[in-house]
Enzyme design. Sequence first.
Site, PDB file in Angstrom:
ATOM      1  N   ASN A   8       0.872  -1.182   0.000  1.00 42.36           N
ATOM      2  CA  ASN A   8       0.000   0.000   0.000  1.00 42.36           C
ATOM      3  C   ASN A   8       0.905   1.226   0.000  1.00 42.36           C
ATOM      4  O   ASN A   8       1.541   1.523   1.008  1.00 42.36           O
ATOM      5  CB  ASN A   8      -0.887  -0.017   1.256  1.00 42.36           C
ATOM      6  CG  ASN A   8      -1.676   1.268   1.423  1.00 42.36           C
ATOM      7  OD1 ASN A   8      -1.851   2.032   0.474  1.00 42.36           O
ATOM      8  ND2 ASN A   8      -2.160   1.512   2.631  1.00 42.36           N
ATOM      9  N   LYS A  10       0.042   4.299  -0.235  1.00 38.80           N
ATOM     10  CA  LYS A  10      -0.576   5.495   0.355  1.00 38.80           C
ATOM     11  C   LYS A  10      -0.369   6.707  -0.583  1.00 38.80           C
ATOM     12  O   LYS A  10      -0.411   6.536  -1.789  1.00 38.80           O
ATOM     13  CB  LYS A  10      -0.017   5.761   1.758  1.00 38.80           C
ATOM     14  CG  LYS A  10      -0.008   4.512   2.631  1.00 38.80           C
ATOM     15  CD  LYS A  10       0.261   4.827   4.061  1.00 38.80           C
ATOM     16  CE  LYS A  10       0.485   3.539   4.828  1.00 38.80           C
ATOM     17  NZ  LYS A  10       0.264   3.697   6.251  1.00 38.80           N
ATOM     18  N   HIS A  91      -9.433   1.581   4.923  1.00 34.99           N
ATOM     19  CA  HIS A  91      -8.150   1.737   5.637  1.00 34.99           C
ATOM     20  C   HIS A  91      -8.367   2.677   6.821  1.00 34.99           C
ATOM     21  O   HIS A  91      -9.123   3.645   6.726  1.00 34.99           O
ATOM     22  CB  HIS A  91      -7.086   2.297   4.681  1.00 34.99           C
ATOM     23  CG  HIS A  91      -5.700   2.196   5.253  1.00 34.99           C
ATOM     24  ND1 HIS A  91      -5.239   3.065   6.221  1.00 34.99           N
ATOM     25  CD2 HIS A  91      -4.695   1.320   5.017  1.00 34.99           C
ATOM     26  CE1 HIS A  91      -3.991   2.721   6.549  1.00 34.99           C
ATOM     27  NE2 HIS A  91      -3.642   1.664   5.837  1.00 34.99           N
ATOM     28  N   GLU A  93      -6.674   5.002   7.960  1.00 31.28           N
ATOM     29  CA  GLU A  93      -6.378   6.412   7.691  1.00 31.28           C
ATOM     30  C   GLU A  93      -7.597   7.092   7.055  1.00 31.28           C
ATOM     31  O   GLU A  93      -7.847   8.271   7.278  1.00 31.28           O
ATOM     32  CB  GLU A  93      -5.127   6.524   6.795  1.00 31.28           C
ATOM     33  CG  GLU A  93      -3.871   6.215   7.616  1.00 31.28           C
ATOM     34  CD  GLU A  93      -2.694   5.682   6.842  1.00 31.28           C
ATOM     35  OE1 GLU A  93      -2.703   5.733   5.594  1.00 31.28           O
ATOM     36  OE2 GLU A  93      -1.747   5.187   7.490  1.00 31.28           O
ATOM     37  N   GLU A 161      -5.549  -4.621  10.871  1.00 29.28           N
ATOM     38  CA  GLU A 161      -4.466  -3.643  11.030  1.00 29.28           C
ATOM     39  C   GLU A 161      -4.672  -2.851  12.328  1.00 29.28           C
ATOM     40  O   GLU A 161      -5.446  -1.882  12.345  1.00 29.28           O
ATOM     41  CB  GLU A 161      -4.464  -2.661   9.859  1.00 29.28           C
ATOM     42  CG  GLU A 161      -4.262  -3.306   8.510  1.00 29.28           C
ATOM     43  CD  GLU A 161      -3.646  -2.333   7.526  1.00 29.28           C
ATOM     44  OE1 GLU A 161      -2.547  -2.615   7.043  1.00 29.28           O
ATOM     45  OE2 GLU A 161      -4.249  -1.270   7.274  1.00 29.28           O
ATOM     46  N   GLY A 167       2.773   2.152  10.623  1.00 28.40           N
ATOM     47  CA  GLY A 167       3.796   3.182  10.444  1.00 28.40           C
ATOM     48  C   GLY A 167       4.580   3.521  11.692  1.00 28.40           C
ATOM     49  O   GLY A 167       5.319   4.515  11.713  1.00 28.40           O
ATOM     50  N   SER A 206       3.359  -2.248  10.284  1.00 29.87           N
ATOM     51  CA  SER A 206       4.820  -2.347  10.482  1.00 29.87           C
ATOM     52  C   SER A 206       5.392  -3.717  10.150  1.00 29.87           C
ATOM     53  O   SER A 206       6.380  -4.143  10.747  1.00 29.87           O
ATOM     54  CB  SER A 206       5.208  -1.925  11.913  1.00 29.87           C
ATOM     55  OG  SER A 206       4.901  -0.563  12.110  1.00 29.87           O
ATOM     56  N   GLY A 227       2.778  -1.247   4.240  1.00 31.28           N
ATOM     57  CA  GLY A 227       2.920   0.144   3.829  1.00 31.28           C
ATOM     58  C   GLY A 227       4.373   0.480   3.533  1.00 31.28           C
ATOM     59  O   GLY A 227       4.896   0.238   2.446  1.00 31.28           O
ATOM     60  N   GLY A 228       5.075   1.013   4.543  1.00 29.19           N
ATOM     61  CA  GLY A 228       6.434   1.524   4.355  1.00 29.19           C
ATOM     62  C   GLY A 228       7.386   0.556   3.677  1.00 29.19           C
ATOM     63  O   GLY A 228       8.160   0.948   2.795  1.00 29.19           O
TER      64      GLY A 228
HETATM   65  C1  PEP Z   1      -0.707   0.177   5.884  1.00 28.90           C
HETATM   66  O1  PEP Z   1      -0.606   1.253   5.338  1.00 28.90           O
HETATM   67  O2  PEP Z   1      -1.723  -0.499   5.704  1.00 28.90           O
HETATM   68  C2  PEP Z   1       0.397  -0.289   6.714  1.00 28.90           C
HETATM   69  C3  PEP Z   1       0.302  -1.462   7.300  1.00 28.90           C
HETATM   70  O3  PEP Z   1       1.485   0.540   6.832  1.00 28.90           O
HETATM   71  P1  PEP Z   1       2.908   0.167   7.504  1.00 28.90           P
HETATM   72  O4  PEP Z   1       3.318  -1.179   6.959  1.00 28.90           O
HETATM   73  O5  PEP Z   1       3.812   1.259   7.087  1.00 28.90           O
HETATM   74  O6  PEP Z   1       2.692   0.092   8.978  1.00 28.90           O
END
Ligand code: PEP
Length: 248
Positions: A8, A10, A91, A93, A161, A167, A206, A227-228
């Site tokens: 993802n 973002k 999500h 966010e 999540e 993050g 994460s 994500g990251g």
């Molecule tokens: C996400 O954006 O769904 C996510 C899990 O981000 P990260 O892996 O950066 O925590």
Amino acid sequence: MRKYIVGNWKMNGMSADLTEIAAIASVSAKYASVESALCLPATLIGRAVSAVEGYIIGGQDCHMNASGAHTGCVSAAMLADAGARLTIVGHSERRADEHESDADIRAKALAAKAAGLEVIICVGETLEQRDDGKALEIVLGQLAQSLPDAASGDWLSVAYEPVWAIGTGRIPEDKDVADMHREIRAQLTTRFGPAGAAIRILYGGSMNGENAAMLLSIPDVDGGLVGGASLTASKFEPIFAAAAKSAE
Ligand code: PEP
């Protein structure tokens, strides 16, 4: 069930990143036992689809209506038209920043299904809710209200999540992930029967090259939403490798 690893991006990604997207597609091809996709900003989807030949590209949200007076929004049909094959909805966010309700997310999931997209519906508790002992109640409530009645594994996955893990570099205890995924699975099978048993439950928050093997070995963790660590092929590849190893 093959492990499903979904990136993802973002609100990240410019034209210059198309080469990185192609690099991710090419490393993912080394792990045939792993299913993978990359959810990109809408502005990049069409060009990414052209750049990656067969690798699955998705969106990160869609509107619940097929078209109309919704300035700035993107419909599921538009994502599909650009070449997306799936979309994330709900999500955390978006639940927080755009005040999306479970009912909105259910409507978006149905709109995406109607447009022929696969869907990942996200659920997860905040740190305050976990500290108050309410994580299970919150997550199972979101699950009950966000998933449409027609849910089945051929078009839908769920991503658990924990909001406080996204993050932050923090992840839950493995026992807490196991407990949550077991309870999610129980609700899915109670509500949808065999179709619910086939719905993939991804863990997100994460996930990285160091913790992926542990997270992906937990029962009922069928993959990861990342994500990251999905932003570069070099960070993403160890997660594909861990997923492939867990399937051996
Ligand atoms: C996400 O954006 O769904 C996510 C899990 O981000 P990260 O892996 O950066 O925590």
